[in-house]
Design a protein around this motif. Structure first.
Motif, PDB file in Angstrom:
ATOM      1  N   PRO A   1       0.806  -1.228   0.000  1.00 26.44           N
ATOM      2  CA  PRO A   1       0.000   0.000   0.000  1.00 26.44           C
ATOM      3  C   PRO A   1       0.837   1.275   0.000  1.00 26.44           C
ATOM      4  CG  PRO A   1      -0.240  -1.169   2.079  1.00 26.44           C
ATOM      5  CD  PRO A   1       0.575  -2.039   1.186  1.00 26.44           C
ATOM      6  N   LEU A   2       2.026   1.250   0.581  1.00 26.01           N
ATOM      7  CA  LEU A   2       2.861   2.451   0.579  1.00 26.01           C
ATOM      8  C   LEU A   2       3.304   2.803  -0.844  1.00 26.01           C
ATOM      9  CD1 LEU A   2       4.092   4.626   2.315  1.00 26.01           C
ATOM     10  CD2 LEU A   2       6.096   3.172   2.628  1.00 26.01           C
ATOM     11  N   LEU A   3       3.602   1.787  -1.643  1.00 27.99           N
ATOM     12  CA  LEU A   3       3.951   2.027  -3.043  1.00 27.99           C
ATOM     13  C   LEU A   3       2.760   2.591  -3.801  1.00 27.99           C
ATOM     14  CD1 LEU A   3       5.993   1.820  -5.350  1.00 27.99           C
ATOM     15  CD2 LEU A   3       5.248  -0.530  -5.688  1.00 27.99           C
ATOM     16  N   LEU A   4       1.595   2.068  -3.527  1.00 28.07           N
ATOM     17  CA  LEU A   4       0.379   2.564  -4.168  1.00 28.07           C
ATOM     18  C   LEU A   4       0.127   4.029  -3.796  1.00 28.07           C
ATOM     19  CD1 LEU A   4      -1.814   1.449  -6.029  1.00 28.07           C
ATOM     20  CD2 LEU A   4      -3.108   0.837  -4.011  1.00 28.07           C
ATOM     21  N   ILE A   5       0.324   4.362  -2.525  1.00 24.90           N
ATOM     22  CA  ILE A   5       0.147   5.745  -2.068  1.00 24.90           C
ATOM     23  C   ILE A   5       1.193   6.655  -2.704  1.00 24.90           C
ATOM     24  CG2 ILE A   5       0.355   7.247  -0.038  1.00 24.90           C
ATOM     25  CD1 ILE A   5      -0.922   4.917   1.571  1.00 24.90           C
ATOM     26  N   ALA A   6       2.454   6.212  -2.761  1.00 24.80           N
ATOM     27  CA  ALA A   6       3.518   7.034  -3.343  1.00 24.80           C
ATOM     28  C   ALA A   6       3.273   7.285  -4.822  1.00 24.80           C
ATOM     29  CB  ALA A   6       4.874   6.354  -3.138  1.00 24.80           C
ATOM     30  N   LEU A   7       2.881   6.248  -5.559  1.00 24.32           N
ATOM     31  CA  LEU A   7       2.592   6.429  -6.987  1.00 24.32           C
ATOM     32  C   LEU A   7       1.378   7.321  -7.194  1.00 24.32           C
ATOM     33  CD1 LEU A   7       3.266   2.850  -8.378  1.00 24.32           C
ATOM     34  CD2 LEU A   7       4.650   4.899  -8.702  1.00 24.32           C
ATOM     35  N   GLY A   8       0.349   7.137  -6.367  1.00 23.90           N
ATOM     36  CA  GLY A   8      -0.834   7.989  -6.452  1.00 23.90           C
ATOM     37  C   GLY A   8      -0.504   9.436  -6.137  1.00 23.90           C
ATOM     38  N   PHE A   9       0.360   9.658  -5.143  1.00 29.21           N
ATOM     39  CA  PHE A   9       0.768  11.009  -4.779  1.00 29.21           C
ATOM     40  C   PHE A   9       1.522  11.675  -5.922  1.00 29.21           C
ATOM     41  CE2 PHE A   9       3.904  13.941  -2.934  1.00 29.21           C
ATOM     42  CZ  PHE A   9       3.060  14.821  -2.293  1.00 29.21           C
ATOM     43  N   LEU A  10       2.480  10.960  -6.521  1.00 33.21           N
ATOM     44  CA  LEU A  10       3.272  11.543  -7.606  1.00 33.21           C
ATOM     45  C   LEU A  10       2.435  11.785  -8.859  1.00 33.21           C
ATOM     46  CD1 LEU A  10       6.619   9.594  -7.171  1.00 33.21           C
ATOM     47  CD2 LEU A  10       6.269  12.046  -6.898  1.00 33.21           C
ATOM     48  N   VAL A  11       1.666  10.796  -9.275  1.00 35.47           N
ATOM     49  CA  VAL A  11       0.841  10.954 -10.479  1.00 35.47           C
ATOM     50  C   VAL A  11      -0.242  12.004 -10.242  1.00 35.47           C
ATOM     51  CG1 VAL A  11      -0.785   9.777 -12.013  1.00 35.47           C
ATOM     52  CG2 VAL A  11       1.341   8.649 -11.360  1.00 35.47           C
ATOM     53  N   GLY A  12      -0.900  11.919  -9.093  1.00 41.91           N
ATOM     54  CA  GLY A  12      -1.923  12.912  -8.759  1.00 41.91           C
ATOM     55  C   GLY A  12      -1.345  14.315  -8.662  1.00 41.91           C
ATOM     56  N   GLY A  13      -0.135  14.430  -8.123  1.00 42.03           N
ATOM     57  CA  GLY A  13       0.520  15.737  -8.044  1.00 42.03           C
ATOM     58  C   GLY A  13       0.802  16.323  -9.410  1.00 42.03           C
TER      59      GLY A  13
ATOM     60  N   LEU B   1       9.636  11.663  -3.874  1.00 40.31           N
ATOM     61  CA  LEU B   1      10.737  10.723  -4.132  1.00 40.31           C
ATOM     62  C   LEU B   1      11.205   9.975  -2.880  1.00 40.31           C
ATOM     63  CD1 LEU B   1      12.805  12.512  -6.899  1.00 40.31           C
ATOM     64  CD2 LEU B   1      11.184  10.628  -7.098  1.00 40.31           C
ATOM     65  N   PRO B   2      11.364  10.643  -1.721  1.00 37.67           N
ATOM     66  CA  PRO B   2      11.686   9.851  -0.530  1.00 37.67           C
ATOM     67  C   PRO B   2      10.576   8.857  -0.163  1.00 37.67           C
ATOM     68  CG  PRO B   2      12.199  12.140  -0.135  1.00 37.67           C
ATOM     69  CD  PRO B   2      11.468  12.073  -1.441  1.00 37.67           C
ATOM     70  N   LEU B   3       9.334   9.272  -0.345  1.00 33.40           N
ATOM     71  CA  LEU B   3       8.216   8.371  -0.090  1.00 33.40           C
ATOM     72  C   LEU B   3       8.273   7.168  -1.028  1.00 33.40           C
ATOM     73  CD1 LEU B   3       5.593   7.983   1.537  1.00 33.40           C
ATOM     74  CD2 LEU B   3       4.411   9.228  -0.271  1.00 33.40           C
ATOM     75  N   LEU B   4       8.589   7.424  -2.289  1.00 32.26           N
ATOM     76  CA  LEU B   4       8.727   6.338  -3.264  1.00 32.26           C
ATOM     77  C   LEU B   4       9.914   5.449  -2.914  1.00 32.26           C
ATOM     78  CD1 LEU B   4       7.484   5.263  -5.909  1.00 32.26           C
ATOM     79  CD2 LEU B   4       9.190   6.619  -7.122  1.00 32.26           C
ATOM     80  N   PHE B   5      11.017   6.031  -2.460  1.00 34.49           N
ATOM     81  CA  PHE B   5      12.187   5.248  -2.074  1.00 34.49           C
ATOM     82  C   PHE B   5      11.876   4.328  -0.904  1.00 34.49           C
ATOM     83  CE2 PHE B   5      16.070   4.740   0.462  1.00 34.49           C
ATOM     84  CZ  PHE B   5      16.874   4.094  -0.480  1.00 34.49           C
ATOM     85  N   ILE B   6      11.127   4.826   0.074  1.00 33.78           N
ATOM     86  CA  ILE B   6      10.755   4.016   1.238  1.00 33.78           C
ATOM     87  C   ILE B   6       9.829   2.870   0.832  1.00 33.78           C
ATOM     88  CG2 ILE B   6       9.469   4.076   3.424  1.00 33.78           C
ATOM     89  CD1 ILE B   6      10.526   6.950   3.766  1.00 33.78           C
ATOM     90  N   ALA B   7       9.018   3.074  -0.210  1.00 33.90           N
ATOM     91  CA  ALA B   7       8.061   2.055  -0.657  1.00 33.90           C
ATOM     92  C   ALA B   7       8.724   0.913  -1.420  1.00 33.90           C
ATOM     93  CB  ALA B   7       6.996   2.711  -1.529  1.00 33.90           C
ATOM     94  N   SER B   8      10.000   1.008  -1.712  1.00 36.59           N
ATOM     95  CA  SER B   8      10.823  -0.018  -2.370  1.00 36.59           C
ATOM     96  C   SER B   8      10.235  -0.544  -3.686  1.00 36.59           C
ATOM     97  CB  SER B   8      11.118  -1.171  -1.414  1.00 36.59           C
ATOM     98  OG  SER B   8       9.952  -1.856  -1.064  1.00 36.59           O
TER      99      SER B   8
END
Length: 164
Positions: free
Chosen positions: A74-86, A119-126
């Motif tokens: 779910p963290l990867l899903l949130i990070a991708l949603g945050f970046l794409v949505g942004g 990007l740090p959020l995406l890095f943490i999501a591995s």
């Protein structure tokens, strides 16, 4: 509007090329055709034939495994949603610079803020680990299926047509 037309054309092209090659589940899961290959050469021949013959089914398997990988992280899903949505929000609602007091906020500033957080959020999501899991899992499933399913009788005719 033009971008949505390109996406629709790409989906239509994908459906016509890959999904048209889908084989029926009874043919794909035919347990009567399962046998252990005699040697490495036979396994290679089966893999070569079956990856072409069942290519649509294998693309569907990879897509299902990718959806599973995203839903199980779910963290990867949130990070991708945050970046794409942004990106979508910045492009749609902030194309022009905005004046806030003495400061002018441009698209460049908004993208910088998006990257500093995203990007740090995406890095943490591995995502790299998820990608390698997807490659490994789909490789095991596809190569396992392709090597253990005997090609049908139509494979004999395919070699005759190739040589003519």
């Amino acid at each position: 509007m033009e971008a949505s037309m390109r996406v629709m054309d790409a989906v239509k092209s994908f459906r016509e090329t890959r999904l048209a090659a889908l084989r029926s589940p009874t043919e794909f899961f035919d347990y009567h055709r399962i046998s252990r290959p005699a040697d490495f050469n036979q396994a290679t021949q089966r893999i070569t034939y079956n990856t072409r013959y069942f290519s649509g089914n294998y693309v569907l398997i990879i897509a299902l495994l990718a959806v599973y990988a995203l839903l199980s992280n779910p963290l990867l899903l949130i990070a991708l949603g945050f970046l794409v949505g942004g990106f979508v929000v910045i492009n749609r609602f902030a194309p022009e610079p905005v004046q806030m007091g003495e400061h002018t906020i441009t698209q460049k500033h908004l993208y910088l803020g998006l990257f500093v957080i995203g990007l740090p959020l995406l890095f943490i999501a591995s995502p790299v680990m998820t990608f390698f899991w997807l490659v490994g899992a789909s490789g095991v499933v596809i190569l396992g299926h392709a090597s253990f399913i005997e090609p049908g009788i139509e494979s004999e005719y395919a070699t005759v047509q190739d040589s003519v």
